[in-house]
Write a protein that holds these residues in place. Structure first.
Motif, PDB file in Angstrom:
ATOM      1  N   MET A   1       8.796  10.622  -8.891  1.00  0.00           N
ATOM      2  CA  MET A   1       7.436  10.788  -9.313  1.00  0.00           C
ATOM      3  C   MET A   1       6.725  11.692  -8.317  1.00  0.00           C
ATOM      4  N   THR A   2       5.989  12.663  -8.821  1.00  0.00           N
ATOM      5  CA  THR A   2       5.232  13.571  -7.990  1.00  0.00           C
ATOM      6  C   THR A   2       3.816  13.050  -7.840  1.00  0.00           C
ATOM      7  N   VAL A   3       3.321  13.058  -6.605  1.00  0.00           N
ATOM      8  CA  VAL A   3       1.964  12.603  -6.335  1.00  0.00           C
ATOM      9  C   VAL A   3       1.168  13.784  -5.805  1.00  0.00           C
ATOM     10  N   GLN A   4       0.049  14.077  -6.448  1.00  0.00           N
ATOM     11  CA  GLN A   4      -0.790  15.190  -6.018  1.00  0.00           C
ATOM     12  C   GLN A   4      -1.731  14.733  -4.911  1.00  0.00           C
ATOM     13  N   PRO A   5      -1.843  15.512  -3.829  1.00  0.00           N
ATOM     14  CA  PRO A   5      -2.770  15.144  -2.757  1.00  0.00           C
ATOM     15  C   PRO A   5      -4.221  15.170  -3.263  1.00  0.00           C
ATOM     16  N   THR A   6      -5.065  14.380  -2.624  1.00  0.00           N
ATOM     17  CA  THR A   6      -6.484  14.391  -2.961  1.00  0.00           C
ATOM     18  C   THR A   6      -7.124  15.634  -2.364  1.00  0.00           C
ATOM     19  N   LEU A   7      -8.397  15.860  -2.661  1.00  0.00           N
ATOM     20  CA  LEU A   7      -9.078  17.057  -2.172  1.00  0.00           C
ATOM     21  C   LEU A   7      -9.166  17.116  -0.645  1.00  0.00           C
ATOM     22  N   ASP A   8      -9.170  15.962   0.005  1.00  0.00           N
ATOM     23  CA  ASP A   8      -9.230  15.982   1.474  1.00  0.00           C
ATOM     24  C   ASP A   8      -7.847  16.111   2.112  1.00  0.00           C
ATOM     25  N   GLY A   9      -6.808  16.261   1.292  1.00  0.00           N
ATOM     26  CA  GLY A   9      -5.462  16.491   1.796  1.00  0.00           C
ATOM     27  C   GLY A   9      -4.627  15.246   1.998  1.00  0.00           C
ATOM     28  N   THR A  10      -5.206  14.061   1.821  1.00  0.00           N
ATOM     29  CA  THR A  10      -4.423  12.838   1.987  1.00  0.00           C
ATOM     30  C   THR A  10      -3.600  12.558   0.732  1.00  0.00           C
TER      31      THR A  10
END
Length: 107
Positions: A1-10
């Motif tokens: 499963m691919t998880v996209q980072p949040t806007l703050d990079g976490t």
């Protein structure tokens, strides 16, 4: 499963995706979280607690949240505390732990 980072990079923690097929098992799994929240005495919305604690969805999403909220109220753990808003700005009940819940007398 691919998880996209949040806007703050976490990288967000993946939400628990376990499928629970019966209400009783689901309610027993999430109940301790709501008892902890009720013990704080702070007002809360069920959807926010579920999101913040990454709780799994119930078997019947359209009805089980209401059934669970009614059970906590009936058991003397929560009381109503006005209204709050959902993400789409519709009104939902806001809840708060009872005095007994805040003192740890109910579970």
């Amino acid at each position: 499963m691919t998880v996209q980072p949040t806007l703050d990079g976490t990288i967000p923690t993946p939400r628990a995706q376990q499928r629970i097929d019966d209400y009783e098992t689901w309610a027993a799994l999430i109940r301790p979280t709501f008892i902890e929240v009720a013990a704080t005495g702070q007002p809360f919305l069920f959807w926010k607690v579920a999101r913040e604690h990454q709780l799994p969805d119930p078997p019947d999403r359209d009805h089980d949240w209401g059934r669970f909220a009614a059970a906590l109220h009936k058991d003397g753990i929560t009381r109503t505390d006005g209204y709050g808003q959902t993400r789409d700005k519709s009104a939902v009940r806001r809840w708060r732990g009872t005095a007994a819940a805040q003192k740890g007398l109910v579970a």
